[in-house]
Design an enzyme around this catalytic site. Structure first.
Site, mmCIF file in Angstrom:
data_model
loop_
_atom_site.group_PDB
_atom_site.id
_atom_site.type_symbol
_atom_site.label_atom_id
_atom_site.label_comp_id
_atom_site.label_asym_id
_atom_site.label_seq_id
_atom_site.Cartn_x
_atom_site.Cartn_y
_atom_site.Cartn_z
ATOM 1 N N GLU A 97 0.825 -1.203 0.000
ATOM 2 C CA GLU A 97 0.000 0.000 0.000
ATOM 3 C C GLU A 97 0.859 1.252 0.000
ATOM 4 O O GLU A 97 1.944 1.283 0.576
ATOM 5 C CB GLU A 97 -0.906 0.022 1.237
ATOM 6 C CG GLU A 97 -1.943 -1.067 1.205
ATOM 7 C CD GLU A 97 -2.982 -0.914 2.298
ATOM 8 O OE1 GLU A 97 -3.926 -1.703 2.309
ATOM 9 O OE2 GLU A 97 -2.854 0.003 3.138
ATOM 10 N N CYS A 110 3.434 8.431 1.493
ATOM 11 C CA CYS A 110 3.865 7.483 2.513
ATOM 12 C C CYS A 110 4.137 6.161 1.804
ATOM 13 O O CYS A 110 3.207 5.539 1.285
ATOM 14 C CB CYS A 110 2.736 7.366 3.540
ATOM 15 S SG CYS A 110 3.034 6.165 4.822
ATOM 16 N N CYS A 117 6.378 -7.165 7.622
ATOM 17 C CA CYS A 117 7.468 -6.660 8.471
ATOM 18 C C CYS A 117 7.860 -7.754 9.448
ATOM 19 O O CYS A 117 7.011 -8.536 9.885
ATOM 20 C CB CYS A 117 7.021 -5.417 9.238
ATOM 21 S SG CYS A 117 8.366 -4.593 10.131
ATOM 22 N N CYS A 121 6.321 -5.367 16.284
ATOM 23 C CA CYS A 121 5.849 -4.374 17.257
ATOM 24 C C CYS A 121 4.392 -4.718 17.590
ATOM 25 O O CYS A 121 3.577 -4.943 16.696
ATOM 26 C CB CYS A 121 5.948 -2.960 16.688
ATOM 27 S SG CYS A 121 7.645 -2.506 16.261
ATOM 28 N N CYS A 124 1.243 -2.833 16.057
ATOM 29 C CA CYS A 124 1.274 -2.504 14.617
ATOM 30 C C CYS A 124 0.609 -3.602 13.795
ATOM 31 O O CYS A 124 0.926 -4.786 13.938
ATOM 32 C CB CYS A 124 2.712 -2.315 14.152
ATOM 33 S SG CYS A 124 2.831 -1.963 12.386
ATOM 34 N N CYS A 345 -9.503 -1.056 1.534
ATOM 35 C CA CYS A 345 -8.151 -1.325 1.046
ATOM 36 C C CYS A 345 -7.477 -2.380 1.908
ATOM 37 O O CYS A 345 -6.854 -3.293 1.394
ATOM 38 C CB CYS A 345 -7.303 -0.057 1.073
ATOM 39 S SG CYS A 345 -7.926 1.178 -0.051
HETATM 40 N N1 SAH Z 1 9.036 0.420 10.491
HETATM 41 C C1 SAH Z 1 9.049 1.869 10.501
HETATM 42 C C2 SAH Z 1 7.862 2.453 9.748
HETATM 43 C C3 SAH Z 1 6.569 2.049 10.404
HETATM 44 S S1 SAH Z 1 5.050 2.891 10.192
HETATM 45 C C4 SAH Z 1 9.042 2.343 11.932
HETATM 46 O O1 SAH Z 1 8.871 1.521 12.837
HETATM 47 O O2 SAH Z 1 9.236 3.528 12.161
HETATM 48 C C5 SAH Z 1 5.142 4.493 10.807
HETATM 49 C C6 SAH Z 1 4.684 4.719 12.251
HETATM 50 O O3 SAH Z 1 3.365 4.208 12.551
HETATM 51 C C7 SAH Z 1 5.623 4.078 13.233
HETATM 52 O O4 SAH Z 1 5.981 4.998 14.220
HETATM 53 C C8 SAH Z 1 4.764 2.977 13.788
HETATM 54 O O5 SAH Z 1 5.226 2.568 15.036
HETATM 55 C C9 SAH Z 1 3.401 3.622 13.826
HETATM 56 N N2 SAH Z 1 2.300 2.672 14.024
HETATM 57 C C10 SAH Z 1 2.284 1.350 13.755
HETATM 58 N N3 SAH Z 1 1.090 0.807 14.102
HETATM 59 C C11 SAH Z 1 0.338 1.804 14.589
HETATM 60 C C12 SAH Z 1 -1.016 1.868 15.074
HETATM 61 N N4 SAH Z 1 -1.795 0.796 15.124
HETATM 62 N N5 SAH Z 1 -1.461 3.078 15.480
HETATM 63 C C13 SAH Z 1 -0.683 4.168 15.398
HETATM 64 N N6 SAH Z 1 0.581 4.168 14.938
HETATM 65 C C14 SAH Z 1 1.096 2.994 14.537
#
Ligand code: SAH
Length: 377
Positions: A97, A110, A117, A121, A124, A345
């Site tokens: 996406e 973005c 991934c 985390c 996420c 999506c």
């Molecule tokens: N792998 C990279 C890019 C990830 S996405 C990173 O960790 O930075 C970008 C941001 O969205 C990151 O800060 C991630 O932690 C956050 N994120 C992921 N899941 C989320 C959620 N459910 N709600 C809010 N932010 C989220």
């Protein structure tokens, strides 16, 4: 006529110096690379026969040896707030996406860097998918090429996309070579010509790769901190067990060493109700970041099916923000954009073939825009 090779070289993701070497290997002049890069990235031309400042013979040779292959748009959705989201189908059937977030003075894309991934985390949704593979440089740069080709160009600009953030699916620093090649093209004046402050790499904190990144570029850096102490961060961002907060912050300082006020790290902090959103957490965060020139991006949690976390109330978000701003930190609360197009999506992207055999769930990207609370969009 010779038969085209089975796998012609895709020139889309090749930085100009590499393409110049390739031309020399083919016995052509290296500067031809500049012409081809301009055709592909500035003029959006993928058909060699239309590259009219190359000789006919060279155009024909390129058509035999190479290609400019883009991901396919499987779905395009525009939100009521102007956000546009694409589901892109890759040559091997995987899907990723990409999200475009327009603002008055800029258009931010973005981009994804991996299919899924591996970092796990806990809050996420991409992590739920498991990891499938790294994107190639052409699959990363293809996202900006396609977005520019689909979006209207606002008055006074040459293209719709003015900023790129690596905040889509995946951990960009875990896909180092492709990331660096894609950044090279984003910054190249013959390609997208973005200034390094308009390209942001967001990482969960892969310290050795962050140091390597600092050796080759100084694009803007965002770090997904999400917790003010190791005990909590170990749980939320498991890579912290390998690279704890102290090491991560030291790497941030090294990355921005010459930048001073001009090169501040952005710390991202997802707010999870009752987990990391208490005044005590804000106070710890203040103590932790006091010495680092930085901005803080608070992201109220975006819920997704099966997740155990809850988004805090707006009052709790404001209270947390207030403690940070009172302590002198530039703090921004991200407002979720494109809510109305996320679900459909996400379901489609759920069809990704996951070779790690985890159950496929919904991917939900975080199409968000940094705005101050209370400001109008
Ligand atoms: N792998 C990279 C890019 C990830 S996405 C990173 O960790 O930075 C970008 C941001 O969205 C990151 O800060 C991630 O932690 C956050 N994120 C992921 N899941 C989320 C959620 N459910 N709600 C809010 N932010 C989220």
């Amino acid at each position: 006529m010779s038969t085209p090779p089975a796998n012609p070289l895709n020139l889309l993701g090749m930085p100009r110096p590499r393409l110049a070497e390739q031309f020399e290997q083919w016995g052509e002049r290296g500067f031809r690379a500049t012409q081809v890069v301009k055709w592909i990235h500035q003029r959006g031309v993928t058909d060699f026969s239309a590259m009219t400042d190359l000789s006919k013979a060279l155009r024909q040779r390129l058509a035999e040896l190479a290609t400019v292959q883009l991901p396919e748009i499987a779905l395009e959705r525009a939100s009521g707030d102007g956000t546009v989201k694409w589901v892109l189908r890759l040559a091997d059937g995987n899907a990723i996406e990409t999200v475009f977030i327009p603002e008055d003075d800029r258009g931010t894309l973005c981009v994804s860097s991996q299919v899924g991934c591996a970092l796990d985390c806990t809050f996420c949704s991409t992590a739920q998918q498991g990891f499938n593979r790294n994107l190639t440089a052409h699959e990363i740069i293809g996202q900006i090429w396609l977005a520019n080709s689909r979006l209207p160009v606002p008055d006074g600009r040459s293209r719709a996309v003015t900023n790129v953030v690596f905040m889509g699916m995946g951990e960009p620093l875990a896909n180092f070579e492709a990331l660096v090649d894609a950044i090279d093209l984003m910054l190249d004046d013959n390609a997208y010509g973005l200034s390094k402050r308009r390209v942001t790499v967001s990482t969960s904190g892969l310290v050795p790769a962050l140091d390597r990144l600092g050796e080759v570029t100084d694009v803007a850096l965002a770090v997904s901190l999400h917790a003010p102490n190791d005990a909590l961060r170990d749980r939320l961002v498991p890579i912290n067990r390998k690279y704890p907060i102290r090491e991560l912050l030291a790497a941030c300082r090294r990355y921005t060493r010459d930048g001073g006020q001009h090169q501040r790290v952005t710390f991202e902090y997802v707010l999870l109700a009752g987990i990391n959103d208490q005044p005590e957490h804000a106070r710890q965060l203040i103590a932790l970041l006091r010495e680092i020139p930085c901005k803080i991006n608070l992201i109220p949690f975006n819920p997704f099916p099966g997740s155990p976390f809850v988004r805090p109330s707006m009052n709790a978000v404001r209270a947390f923000e207030r403690l940070l701003t009172d302590a002198g930190f530039v703090t921004i609360v991200r407002r979720t954009r494109g809510d109305d197009i996320d679900a459909a999506c996400g379901q489609l992207v759920g069809q990704v073939s996951d070779r790690s055999n985890r159950p496929a769930r919904m991917i939900r990207l975080h199409a968000e825009l940094p705005v101050r609370l209370g400001a109008t969009a």
